[in-house]
Design an enzyme around this catalytic site. Structure first.
Site, PDB file in Angstrom:
ATOM      1  N   SER A 462       4.991  -4.542   1.878  1.00 44.22           N
ATOM      2  CA  SER A 462       3.883  -3.906   2.033  1.00 44.22           C
ATOM      3  C   SER A 462       3.212  -3.990  -0.030  1.00 44.22           C
ATOM      4  O   SER A 462       3.369  -5.707  -0.015  1.00 44.22           O
ATOM      5  CB  SER A 462       3.947  -2.396   1.808  1.00 44.22           C
ATOM      6  OG  SER A 462       2.938  -1.202   1.376  1.00 44.22           O
ATOM      7  N   ASP A 555      -2.146  -1.333  11.344  1.00 43.40           N
ATOM      8  CA  ASP A 555      -2.490  -1.343   9.666  1.00 43.40           C
ATOM      9  C   ASP A 555      -3.745  -2.185   9.204  1.00 43.40           C
ATOM     10  O   ASP A 555      -3.271  -3.139   9.518  1.00 43.40           O
ATOM     11  CB  ASP A 555      -0.735  -2.388   9.141  1.00 43.40           C
ATOM     12  CG  ASP A 555      -1.311  -3.015   8.205  1.00 43.40           C
ATOM     13  OD1 ASP A 555      -1.165  -1.666   7.096  1.00 43.40           O
ATOM     14  OD2 ASP A 555      -0.077  -3.539   7.826  1.00 43.40           O
ATOM     15  N   HIS A 585       2.109   0.473   9.776  1.00 47.25           N
ATOM     16  CA  HIS A 585       2.571   0.123   8.624  1.00 47.25           C
ATOM     17  C   HIS A 585       3.651   1.145   8.063  1.00 47.25           C
ATOM     18  O   HIS A 585       3.653   1.904   8.633  1.00 47.25           O
ATOM     19  CB  HIS A 585       0.953   0.252   7.480  1.00 47.25           C
ATOM     20  CG  HIS A 585       1.781   0.013   6.032  1.00 47.25           C
ATOM     21  ND1 HIS A 585       1.326  -1.273   5.902  1.00 47.25           N
ATOM     22  CD2 HIS A 585       2.044   0.365   5.015  1.00 47.25           C
ATOM     23  CE1 HIS A 585       1.554  -1.662   4.254  1.00 47.25           C
ATOM     24  NE2 HIS A 585       2.185  -0.830   3.811  1.00 47.25           N
TER      25      HIS A 585
END
Length: 613
Positions: A462, A555, A585
């Site tokens: 991320s 995501d 995610h």
């Protein structure tokens, strides 16, 4: 490698067994067109008739593979020249420009689609265009009005049941032919059911002693002579299924109305519940032959739909249900300190039982706290700089302890897990400065700690994937691999997945705005390559190390991660890009709750092992 689409096609005529999935170049929209990433497509009897060769008598095979389907629902992912009324990321339903809707991507005329109502799933929306348009058009051409009696053959099929409902809204009485099993269903729709077979005319007259004013034949099963007899006038009969219509003086209706014209009238009735389209069954694209077998069997109650999207992983679904239940904290509704207190401990638990490594040690790298993890065995060990996620606001080396341990043990790396400064207390460029400081410390000091500086990789998830990509671009020639797990690469988020996956999941549009507001403030250009590595120039990317890019199907960052992988490929960088279709995610750091995370962790470890060779 050019992006590819998958589509259903047949290179021979015959039963559903002739259907095959083929990979083809991604279509590019022309003037006035859009490209749709298709989520679901309707299966229709016309598909089966074409597949059996009924429109090509005497031929064993078409001259070239034939595609299937016209109706679909999905998300716009590219615009052709001159298209201004739509934007990428918008969910739509409608018809494709060619009969090729049973695919992952297809082109549509921009004026023959409409916005998908929020109350409909993609599967429900894909079932609407053809059946709804056909029912709407045929009732108009029959002139059905309040007080009349309409007979619908095959009333429980897709077109039939929409015709029944629309006729009832108009105030007409409806008689519907159907198998016995569908009689209760038709009664619920407001129709009087009658059974097929010998004595049908007598049963219809008994059900409608006032007589039949109009007939819609959606069955194509030889009912036209009877229908003309019941109405006394072939002009009062219309078929969409019997190719012998002309022989009986009956109209065959095939000229379609524009989708927006129909949906302007019909969608309000669907949204307020007066109309609905039941789904007989939903099949994944890979099971298309089964879908068309079921279609060919007939006696349906609604539509058959093919979905191109992998369902959400059940473990991810369960985690989402827990995370989004009433009272569960949502990061963007809290202050940054409150969000850290609420979530960091939970993330540590989701990482699972910490794996054993040879030893660990806390250290300070050029003023930045780090935690070191040594693998078993003799050094010097290859080195991995691991950068945790959390939107540059949340997360810590402690919360990602399990991930660092797993990668050290599985890949045999000395892992340097970075505790960079967090926003909003320390906005951009603090995090970039910290990971740069750690990389420079590693280059000067890690050799004395048993690390091999000539075999150094960088990776993160991320926001950590974002910082890893930035670090790889800022320090060319330093790393043997960049492992980017659902990285944020373009903070302008211009891609369809931002809208497509922006609500109801682990990472939402609101959460992204909260994270980025804390990280960037008001004066930072989101296209700065140190913020959005997708905006780095080609020369910078050409000097980047080989990459593993992992994305998740559900995501909002999916498309920008994959776009970054593609830009690296175009720059000549070796890239392995893997999408976990059913995942959300954050899944990578949650193996205690989502078992598929283990496979992704193993994939990163495998790439690291190859990079150290």
């Amino acid at each position: 490698m050019s992006p590819l689409a998958r589509r259903l096609q047949h290179a021979a005529y015959g039963g559903p067994e002739v259907l095959e999935l083929a990979e083809v170049p991604l279509p590019e929209p022309g003037p006035g067109q859009v490209r749709v990433r298709i989520h679901a497509a309707g299966a229709n009897p016309l598909d089966s008739k074409k597949r059996r060769g009924l429109f090509a008598p005497g031929q064993e095979a078409p001259a070239e593979p034939q595609t299937l389907g016209l109706e679909m629902a999905g998300v716009i992912d590219a615009l052709g020249p001159g298209v201004t009324q739509w934007k990428t990321g918008q969910p739509v339903l409608g018809l494709t420009a060619q009969p090729d809707a049973v695919a992952t991507h297809a082109l549509a005329d921009a004026d023959n689609i409409v916005a998908k109502p929020d109350v409909l799933t993609f599967e429900q929306a894909a079932a609407l265009p053809i059946a709804t348009e056909t029912a709407y058009r045929t009732l108009r051409r029959l002139g059905v009005v309040a007080g009349q009696t309409l007979l619908v053959h095959a009333a429980a099929g897709g077109v039939g049941l929409m015709a029944v409902q629309l006729a009832r809204v108009l105030g007409a009485t409806v008689i519907g032919t159907a198998g016995e099993a569908n009689h209760a269903f038709l009664r619920d729709l407001g129709a009087t059911p009658v059974t097929y077979g010998d004595g049908l005319a007598e049963r219809i007259r008994a059900a409608a002693p006032q007589g039949i004013d109009a007939v819609l034949d959606a069955s194509g099963r030889g009912v036209l002579p009877l229908s003309v007899e019941l109405t006394g006038n072939p002009d009062k009969v219309l078929t969409i299924a019997d190719l012998d219509a002309a022989r009986h003086g009956v109209r065959f209706s095939r000229e379609m109305l524009p989708v927006p014209q129909v949906m302007d009238d019909v969608l309000p009735m669907i949204e307020d519940g007066r109309l609905h389209m039941p789904l007989e069954a939903v099949f994944p694209l890979e099971k298309a032959a089964d879908a068309y077998h079921r279609l060919d069997e007939g006696h349906l109650r609604g539509k058959i739909v093919l979905t191109t999207r992998t369902p959400l992983d059940p473990a991810a679904r369960a985690l989402l249900d827990m995370a989004t239940q009433p009272g569960a904290p949502q990061p963007h509704e809290l202050s940054a300190p409150e969000a850290r207190a609420a979530l960091d401990g939970m993330w540590a638990q989701l990482g699972g039982e910490p794996a054993a490594v040879a030893r660990t040690e806390d250290a300070v790298a050029n003023g930045v706290p780090v935690k070191l993890y040594w693998p078993e065995g003799e050094g010097p060990h290859p080195v991995l700089i691991w950068i945790h996620g959390g939107g540059w606001v949340l997360g810590s080396a402690a919360a990602s302890d399990a991930t660092a341990r797993d990668l050290s043990r599985l890949a045999g790396y000395l892992v340097v897990s970075v505790d960079y400064r967090l926003a909003p207390e320390h906005p951009f460029p603090a995090a970039v400065e910290d990971v740069m400081a750690v990389a420079k410390w590693v280059s000067g000091e890690i050799g004395a700690l048993g690390g091999d500086i000539t075999r150094t990789a960088v990776g993160g998830d991320s926001a950590g994937g974002n910082l890893s990509a930035v670090l790889a671009n800022e320090l060319p020639g330093t790393f043997t691999l960049q492992a980017l797990v659902y990285p944020a690469t373009d903070l302008t988020h211009p891609f369809p997945s931002y809208e497509e996956n922006g609500e109801g999941l682990m990472l939402t549009k609101d959460a992204l705005a909260w994270f980025q507001g804390h990280y960037l403030g008001e004066d930072v250009d989101p296209k700065d390559p140190r913020v959005s590595p997708l905006h780095a120039d080609a020369a910078t990317l050409a000097a980047a190390p080989p990459a593993l890019v992992i994305t998740a199907g559900y995501d909002p960052l999916r498309d920008e991660g994959e776009a970054y992988a593609q830009r690296l490929r175009e720059a000549g960088v070796a890239v392995e890009q893997v999408r976990y279709e059913g995942q959300i995610h954050g899944f990578f750091s949650m193996p205690a709750a989502i078992p598929e995370a283990r496979e992704a962790i193993d994939r990163v470890a495998s790439a690291l092992r190859r990079a150290r060779a």
